[in-house]
Design a protein around this motif. Structure first.
Motif, PDB file in Angstrom:
ATOM      1  N   SER A  13     -45.391   0.155  24.611  1.00 39.14           N
ATOM      2  CA  SER A  13     -45.180  -0.703  24.584  1.00 39.14           C
ATOM      3  C   SER A  13     -46.464  -1.531  23.928  1.00 39.14           C
ATOM      4  O   SER A  13     -46.694  -0.856  22.756  1.00 39.14           O
ATOM      5  N   MET A  14     -46.675  -3.326  23.553  1.00 37.89           N
ATOM      6  CA  MET A  14     -46.616  -4.224  22.444  1.00 37.89           C
ATOM      7  C   MET A  14     -48.446  -4.141  22.437  1.00 37.89           C
ATOM      8  O   MET A  14     -48.787  -3.474  21.732  1.00 37.89           O
ATOM      9  N   GLU A  15     -48.819  -3.215  24.040  1.00 38.79           N
ATOM     10  CA  GLU A  15     -50.040  -3.280  23.859  1.00 38.79           C
ATOM     11  C   GLU A  15     -50.556  -2.527  23.757  1.00 38.79           C
ATOM     12  O   GLU A  15     -51.624  -2.347  22.983  1.00 38.79           O
ATOM     13  N   GLU A  16     -49.968  -1.099  23.616  1.00 33.78           N
ATOM     14  CA  GLU A  16     -50.684  -0.633  23.256  1.00 33.78           C
ATOM     15  C   GLU A  16     -50.405  -0.184  21.491  1.00 33.78           C
ATOM     16  O   GLU A  16     -51.049   0.580  21.364  1.00 33.78           O
ATOM     17  N   GLY A  17     -49.138  -0.165  21.031  1.00 33.44           N
ATOM     18  CA  GLY A  17     -48.907  -0.684  19.803  1.00 33.44           C
ATOM     19  C   GLY A  17     -49.956  -1.238  19.202  1.00 33.44           C
ATOM     20  O   GLY A  17     -50.527  -1.174  18.205  1.00 33.44           O
ATOM     21  N   ARG A  18     -50.511  -2.278  19.785  1.00 27.98           N
ATOM     22  CA  ARG A  18     -52.183  -3.122  19.158  1.00 27.98           C
ATOM     23  C   ARG A  18     -52.984  -2.852  19.197  1.00 27.98           C
ATOM     24  O   ARG A  18     -54.162  -2.519  18.406  1.00 27.98           O
ATOM     25  N   ARG A  19     -52.948  -1.918  20.419  1.00 27.67           N
ATOM     26  CA  ARG A  19     -54.426  -1.103  20.579  1.00 27.67           C
ATOM     27  C   ARG A  19     -54.936   0.561  19.504  1.00 27.67           C
ATOM     28  O   ARG A  19     -55.457   0.620  19.138  1.00 27.67           O
ATOM     29  N   SER A 158     -51.138 -13.171  22.797  1.00 30.76           N
ATOM     30  CA  SER A 158     -49.808 -13.173  22.853  1.00 30.76           C
ATOM     31  C   SER A 158     -49.248 -14.002  21.257  1.00 30.76           C
ATOM     32  O   SER A 158     -49.898 -15.293  21.119  1.00 30.76           O
ATOM     33  N   SER A 159     -48.449 -13.319  21.382  1.00 33.27           N
ATOM     34  CA  SER A 159     -47.299 -14.201  20.677  1.00 33.27           C
ATOM     35  C   SER A 159     -46.606 -15.386  21.078  1.00 33.27           C
ATOM     36  O   SER A 159     -46.495 -16.245  22.623  1.00 33.27           O
ATOM     37  N   ASP A 161     -44.548 -17.460  19.562  1.00 28.60           N
ATOM     38  CA  ASP A 161     -43.855 -18.260  19.180  1.00 28.60           C
ATOM     39  C   ASP A 161     -42.474 -18.373  19.619  1.00 28.60           C
ATOM     40  O   ASP A 161     -41.964 -17.332  19.828  1.00 28.60           O
ATOM     41  N   PRO A 162     -41.904 -19.228  19.669  1.00 31.28           N
ATOM     42  CA  PRO A 162     -41.266 -19.816  20.587  1.00 31.28           C
ATOM     43  C   PRO A 162     -39.504 -18.886  20.043  1.00 31.28           C
ATOM     44  O   PRO A 162     -38.787 -18.499  20.998  1.00 31.28           O
ATOM     45  N   ASP A 163     -39.895 -18.142  19.156  1.00 33.22           N
ATOM     46  CA  ASP A 163     -38.278 -17.946  18.340  1.00 33.22           C
ATOM     47  C   ASP A 163     -38.719 -15.922  17.713  1.00 33.22           C
ATOM     48  O   ASP A 163     -38.591 -15.400  16.915  1.00 33.22           O
ATOM     49  N   PHE A 164     -39.431 -15.508  18.591  1.00 33.64           N
ATOM     50  CA  PHE A 164     -40.334 -13.965  18.499  1.00 33.64           C
ATOM     51  C   PHE A 164     -39.372 -13.583  18.877  1.00 33.64           C
ATOM     52  O   PHE A 164     -39.185 -12.388  17.932  1.00 33.64           O
ATOM     53  N   ILE A 165     -38.190 -13.372  19.557  1.00 35.14           N
ATOM     54  CA  ILE A 165     -37.462 -12.486  19.732  1.00 35.14           C
ATOM     55  C   ILE A 165     -36.289 -12.139  18.745  1.00 35.14           C
ATOM     56  O   ILE A 165     -36.025 -11.915  18.064  1.00 35.14           O
ATOM     57  N   ALA A 166     -36.196 -13.447  18.177  1.00 35.38           N
ATOM     58  CA  ALA A 166     -34.576 -13.840  16.651  1.00 35.38           C
ATOM     59  C   ALA A 166     -35.789 -13.356  15.652  1.00 35.38           C
ATOM     60  O   ALA A 166     -35.023 -12.285  15.235  1.00 35.38           O
ATOM     61  N   LYS A 167     -37.017 -13.466  15.533  1.00 35.43           N
ATOM     62  CA  LYS A 167     -37.562 -13.243  14.268  1.00 35.43           C
ATOM     63  C   LYS A 167     -37.521 -11.542  14.569  1.00 35.43           C
ATOM     64  O   LYS A 167     -37.454 -10.980  13.021  1.00 35.43           O
ATOM     65  N   LYS A 363     -46.763 -11.111  29.279  1.00 30.43           N
ATOM     66  CA  LYS A 363     -48.551 -10.476  29.083  1.00 30.43           C
ATOM     67  C   LYS A 363     -48.400  -9.273  28.204  1.00 30.43           C
ATOM     68  O   LYS A 363     -47.981  -8.366  28.418  1.00 30.43           O
ATOM     69  N   ALA A 364     -48.417  -9.483  26.878  1.00 29.62           N
ATOM     70  CA  ALA A 364     -48.265  -9.119  25.320  1.00 29.62           C
ATOM     71  C   ALA A 364     -49.785  -9.055  25.005  1.00 29.62           C
ATOM     72  O   ALA A 364     -50.346 -10.161  24.503  1.00 29.62           O
TER      73      ALA A 364
END
Length: 365
Positions: A13-19, A158-159, A161-167, A363-364
């Motif tokens: 998950s994103m949380e695991e990646g950042r950890r 968490s991000s 960024d409104p364009d998070f998915i696209a970026k 929640k990220a």
């Protein structure tokens, strides 16, 4: 001999990646740090042969770490091999102890305390008849084994960024399908590079650790490393400067442009303001360089991050350089060694759940 099947860590998950990224930057235990870097490299799609080449470990070690992480998660990064007699406190009681430890004294009507000390927690457990009595050290071991540790309260981000998915999808598409008209290059800054003793690990006689000097004054300032990772070859290119303004960033881009004339460059970078300076944008627009910005607070998507973790581990930890020239030479030696063994970067986090996102998780971390 039949080739052994490829092994990769499970989806993170994103949380695991950042950890995991935090651990590679801050862990002091060399075992935990080495295992975390192996897991991060595997999560970014690097095969076991690549990991063994970069980390100088055996393939069996890398596979064992990956399998252990898949089975036990982050607990596998800090293994405790020990024996001893069977526990005298039941598992249910241990779970209750850990549950109480995660509360605050105010929830039990205790005023004047915002957190438990081991002494006050042990007294409270005895008073509530959870246990007849328990020493502070035994309590510490129970909490540690259950993964309950003494931690500083922190915030999570968490991000926005409104364009998070696209970026994110744009970056992943460049990783998965390198353009036929050019090459993809990840850039970032590493530092600041101070002249200071850096804790590390080395082989020493038992009970006689290597000692580094203390520093009271640092008169030589700091330097900054601006680096680029060419995904087509896996090689790193860098320069070390006194500052990291837009001028230095633009100079790095010009050197990359001169290195691959005639090819369009897709430069993946974070949202550091010098990367978006008007002069930088103007130059890139006229020189076949496309700046592809990561989502806000999405630096974990930059492939160069795992290379920085290895650079810090092998070139800087455990050193006490007395001049920037000496420190820069150590970094240069590591980069040369890295580039001799470099291979193309492919398969970035192919099994990660981020690839199925159509909306950003609420929640990220």
């Amino acid at each position: 001999m039949a080739r052994r099947p490829e092994v990769f860590v499970r989806s993170l998950s994103m949380e695991e990646g950042r950890r995991l990224q935090r651990i590679t930057r801050t862990a002091r235990d060399p075992v935990k740090l080495r295992r975390a870097i192996v897991v991060m490299m595997s999560a970014q799609g690097q095969s076991v042969p690549n990991i063994t080449s970069l980390m100088q470990v055996t393939s069996d070690y890398a596979r064992d770490v990956i399998h252990a992480f898949n089975e036990r998660g982050f607990e596998a990064l800090d293994p405790k091999w020990s024996g001893g007699r069977p526990p005298t406190i039941s598992q249910d009681t241990r779970e209750r102890i850990c549950l109480i430890a995660r509360t605050v004294p105010a929830e039990w009507g205790i005023t004047g305390m915002s957190t438990w000390s081991l002494r006050s927690l042990a007294a409270h457990l005895a008073e509530r008849k959870v246990v007849a009595s328990i020493s502070r050290e035994h309590l510490r071991r129970i909490l540690r084994k259950a993964g309950v540790s003494w931690q500083t309260t922190t915030t999570w981000k968490s991000s926005n960024d409104p364009d998070f998915i696209a970026k994110m999808q744009r970056v992943l598409d460049l990783y998965d399908h390198p353009p036929s008209d050019g090459r993809v290059v990840c850039v970032d800054e590493f530092g600041p590079l101070n002249l200071m003793p850096r804790k590390g690990k080395c082989w020493r006689p038992t009970g006689r650790p290597a000692r580094l000097r203390a520093t009271y004054n640092r008169h030589d300032g700091v330097m900054h490393m601006l680096a680029a990772l060419d995904l087509a070859t896996g090689r790193m290119f860098y320069r070390i400067r006194k500052r990291k303004r837009w001028q230095e960033f633009l100079s790095l881009l010009k050197s990359l442009r001169a290195r691959w004339p005639g090819e369009k460059l897709y430069v993946i970078a974070d949202n550091y303001s010098p990367h978006k300076h008007a002069e930088v944008r103007s130059w890139t627009a006229g020189n076949q360089v496309e700046l592809v910005f990561l989502p806000t607070y999405g630096s974990w998507l930059n492939w160069i991050e795992s290379e920085f973790a290895a650079l810090r581990y092998f070139a800087l930890n455990g050193t006490d350089h007395r001049s920037h020239a000496e420190q820069n030479a150590a970094i240069a030696g590591y980069v040369r060694h890295h580039n001799k063994q470099a291979r193309p970067k492919t398969n970035f986090a192919t099994s990660s759940p981020i690839r199925s996102w159509t909306t950003y998780p609420a929640k990220a971390a």
